[in-house]
Design an enzyme around this catalytic site. Structure first.
Site, PDB file in Angstrom:
ATOM      1  N   ASN A   9     -19.303  80.167 -28.832  1.00  0.00           N
ATOM      2  CA  ASN A   9     -18.565  78.965 -28.432  1.00  0.00           C
ATOM      3  C   ASN A   9     -18.605  78.005 -29.615  1.00  0.00           C
ATOM      4  OD1 ASN A   9     -17.468  76.711 -27.271  1.00  0.00           O
ATOM      5  ND2 ASN A   9     -19.218  76.268 -25.929  1.00  0.00           N
ATOM      6  N   LYS A  11     -17.001  75.323 -29.942  1.00  0.00           N
ATOM      7  CA  LYS A  11     -16.793  73.927 -29.521  1.00  0.00           C
ATOM      8  C   LYS A  11     -15.753  73.266 -30.428  1.00  0.00           C
ATOM      9  CE  LYS A  11     -21.540  73.981 -27.976  1.00  0.00           C
ATOM     10  NZ  LYS A  11     -22.599  73.233 -27.334  1.00  0.00           N
ATOM     11  N   HIS A  99     -17.934  74.620 -18.678  1.00  0.00           N
ATOM     12  CA  HIS A  99     -19.023  74.312 -19.611  1.00  0.00           C
ATOM     13  C   HIS A  99     -19.602  72.945 -19.254  1.00  0.00           C
ATOM     14  CE1 HIS A  99     -21.227  73.463 -23.271  1.00  0.00           C
ATOM     15  NE2 HIS A  99     -21.187  74.752 -23.528  1.00  0.00           N
ATOM     16  N   GLU A 101     -20.531  70.548 -21.001  1.00  0.00           N
ATOM     17  CA  GLU A 101     -19.954  69.414 -21.741  1.00  0.00           C
ATOM     18  C   GLU A 101     -18.657  68.965 -21.081  1.00  0.00           C
ATOM     19  OE1 GLU A 101     -20.043  71.267 -25.601  1.00  0.00           O
ATOM     20  OE2 GLU A 101     -22.230  71.152 -25.573  1.00  0.00           O
ATOM     21  N   GLU A 171     -26.340  78.441 -18.206  1.00  0.00           N
ATOM     22  CA  GLU A 171     -26.661  77.574 -19.338  1.00  0.00           C
ATOM     23  C   GLU A 171     -27.412  76.344 -18.835  1.00  0.00           C
ATOM     24  OE1 GLU A 171     -23.929  78.392 -22.870  1.00  0.00           O
ATOM     25  OE2 GLU A 171     -22.953  76.876 -21.667  1.00  0.00           O
ATOM     26  N   GLY A 177     -27.914  73.034 -27.242  1.00  0.00           N
ATOM     27  CA  GLY A 177     -27.886  72.252 -28.474  1.00  0.00           C
ATOM     28  C   GLY A 177     -29.167  71.472 -28.732  1.00  0.00           C
ATOM     29  N   SER A 217     -29.415  77.263 -26.829  1.00  0.00           N
ATOM     30  CA  SER A 217     -30.282  77.430 -28.005  1.00  0.00           C
ATOM     31  C   SER A 217     -30.746  78.875 -28.186  1.00  0.00           C
ATOM     32  CB  SER A 217     -31.469  76.470 -27.945  1.00  0.00           C
ATOM     33  OG  SER A 217     -31.006  75.126 -27.946  1.00  0.00           O
TER      34      SER A 217
HETATM   35  C1  PEP Z   1     -23.151  76.327 -25.533  1.00  0.00           C
HETATM   36  O1  PEP Z   1     -22.719  75.215 -25.779  1.00  0.00           O
HETATM   37  O2  PEP Z   1     -22.523  77.086 -24.777  1.00  0.00           O
HETATM   38  C2  PEP Z   1     -24.423  76.704 -26.143  1.00  0.00           C
HETATM   39  C3  PEP Z   1     -25.087  77.707 -25.648  1.00  0.00           C
HETATM   40  O3  PEP Z   1     -24.831  75.956 -27.220  1.00  0.00           O
HETATM   41  P1  PEP Z   1     -26.160  76.181 -28.119  1.00  0.00           P
HETATM   42  O4  PEP Z   1     -26.308  77.659 -28.342  1.00  0.00           O
HETATM   43  O5  PEP Z   1     -25.883  75.443 -29.377  1.00  0.00           O
HETATM   44  O6  PEP Z   1     -27.284  75.622 -27.338  1.00  0.00           O
END
Ligand code: PEP
Length: 257
Positions: A9, A11, A99, A101, A171, A177, A217
Site C-alpha cells: 500500500n 498510500k 483502510h 486512514e 490492521e 506506521g 509495521s
Molecule cells: C498500511 O497502511 O496498510 C500499513 C500496514 O502500513 P505500515 O506497514 O507502514 O504500518
C-alpha cells in the site's frame, strides 16, 4: 486452498515517474526470483493516477496493481470521485477498501463501505477489506467486538459467492506506521477469531478459503514470525512496500514459510 498474498500500500507517496521506477524495480526483482517458484500473489496498491502506467510496467504473471479506494456511487455528479468502473477499465483487478486512514480521516462508515464493496464487486474487482481496532479499544479489551462489528456491518450483507472475492486485512490501527507490530500471538489470535466469525456466518469451507492478511509495521525483521501462523496468509505492507528490496524480500519470506 486459500492464497498466500503480499500486498503493498503505497498510500499517497511517489510521483508518477517515481512510482513507475519503483514498480519497474519491483517487477525486475520479482521476475528474477520468481523464475523458480510463483506461489505468492503479489499486489501493489498505488495512487489512482498511477494505475494505468504502473499496471503496464508490471508483468501480470508476477504482480498486479490495486487501487486504494473507490467511490460509493456508480457514476454521476460526484466531483473528484473515481468509480469502480473507471478503475476496472484501467485493467486493475483489486481495490483496498476500509483502510483505517480512510475510516479516520475521510469519515468512511460501515454503511459507506457496504456501498463501496458493492460497487467494487459489480465491476469484478477483488476487494482487500481492512479491519482493526484502535489502541484504546484494545486496552479496553474490546478489540474482538470492534473487529466483529466491522465484519458484520461492512461485509456480512454479501452472499457466499460474493464473499469469495474478499481478502480480509487485519490492521490494528496502533500498529500502522508506528513501528509497533502486533506480536505473532496477537496476530494469530485475531486472525483465528476473524476466520471463525466468517465460518459462523458462511460455513467452514468459505472461511478456510478466505485469505486474511496482517498489516501494521510488518517488515523484513518480523514477517517470518507473523507469516508462520496458520491463520496469517500474508501481509498488507505500507512503509516497507516503498522499498523494492524490502518488498520483494517480504514476498520471499511469505513464499518460504
Ligand atoms: C498500511 O497502511 O496498510 C500499513 C500496514 O502500513 P505500515 O506497514 O507502514 O504500518
Amino acid at each position: 486452498m486459500r492464497k498466500k498474498i503480499v500486498a503493498g500500500n503505497w498510500k499517497m507517496n511517489t510521483t508518477l515517474p517515481e512510482g513507475v521506477a519503483l514498480a519497474t524495480e519491483i517487477d525486475t526483482k520479482l521476475r528474477n526470483r520468481h523464475e523458480v517458484s510463483n506461489k505468492t500473489v503479489v499486489i501493489i496498491g498505488v495512487p489512482f493516477t498511477h494505475i494505468w502506467e504502473v499496471g503496464r510496467s508490471l508483468a501480470p504473471k508476477f504482480s498486479s496493481v490495486a487501487a486504494q479506494n473507490c467511490a460509493a456511487e456508480a457514476s454521476g455528479a460526484y466531483t473528484g470521485e473515481v468509480s469502480a468502473a473507471m478503475i476496472a477499465s484501467l485493467g486493475c483487478n483489486y481495490v483496498i477498501l476500509g483502510h483505517s486512514e480512510r475510516r479516520a480521516y475521510y469519515g468512511e462508515t460501515d454503511a459507506i463501505l457496504v456501498k463501496k464493496v458493492t460497487r467494487a464487486l459489480e465491476n469484478k474487482l477483488e476487494v482487500i477489506f481492512c479491519v482493526g481496532e484502535v489502541l484504546a479499544e484494545r486496552e479496553a479489551n474490546n478489540h474482538f467486538e470492534v473487529v466483529k462489528s466491522q465484519l458484520e456491518n461492512g461485509l456480512f450483507n454479501l452472499s457466499k459467492e460474493e464473499i469469495a472475492h474478499i481478502i480480509i486485512a487485519y490492521e490494528p490501527v496502533w500498529a500502522i506506521g508506528t513501528g509497533k507490530t502486533a506480536t505473532s500471538a496477537q496476530a494469530q489470535e485475531m486472525h483465528a477469531f476473524i476466520r471463525s466469525t466468517v465460518a459462523n456466518k458462511y460455513g467452514k469451507d468459505v472461511a478456510d478459503n478466505i485469505s486474511i492478511l496482517y498489516g501494521g509495521s510488518c517488515n523484513t525483521q518480523n514477517a517470518k514470525e507473523l507469516f508462520l501462523n496458520p491463520d496469517v496468509d500474508g501481509g498488507l505492507i505500507g512503509g516497507a512496500s516503498l522499498k523494492a528490496d524490502d518488498f520483494v524480500t517480504l514476498v520471499d519470506i511469505r513464499e518460504n514459510v
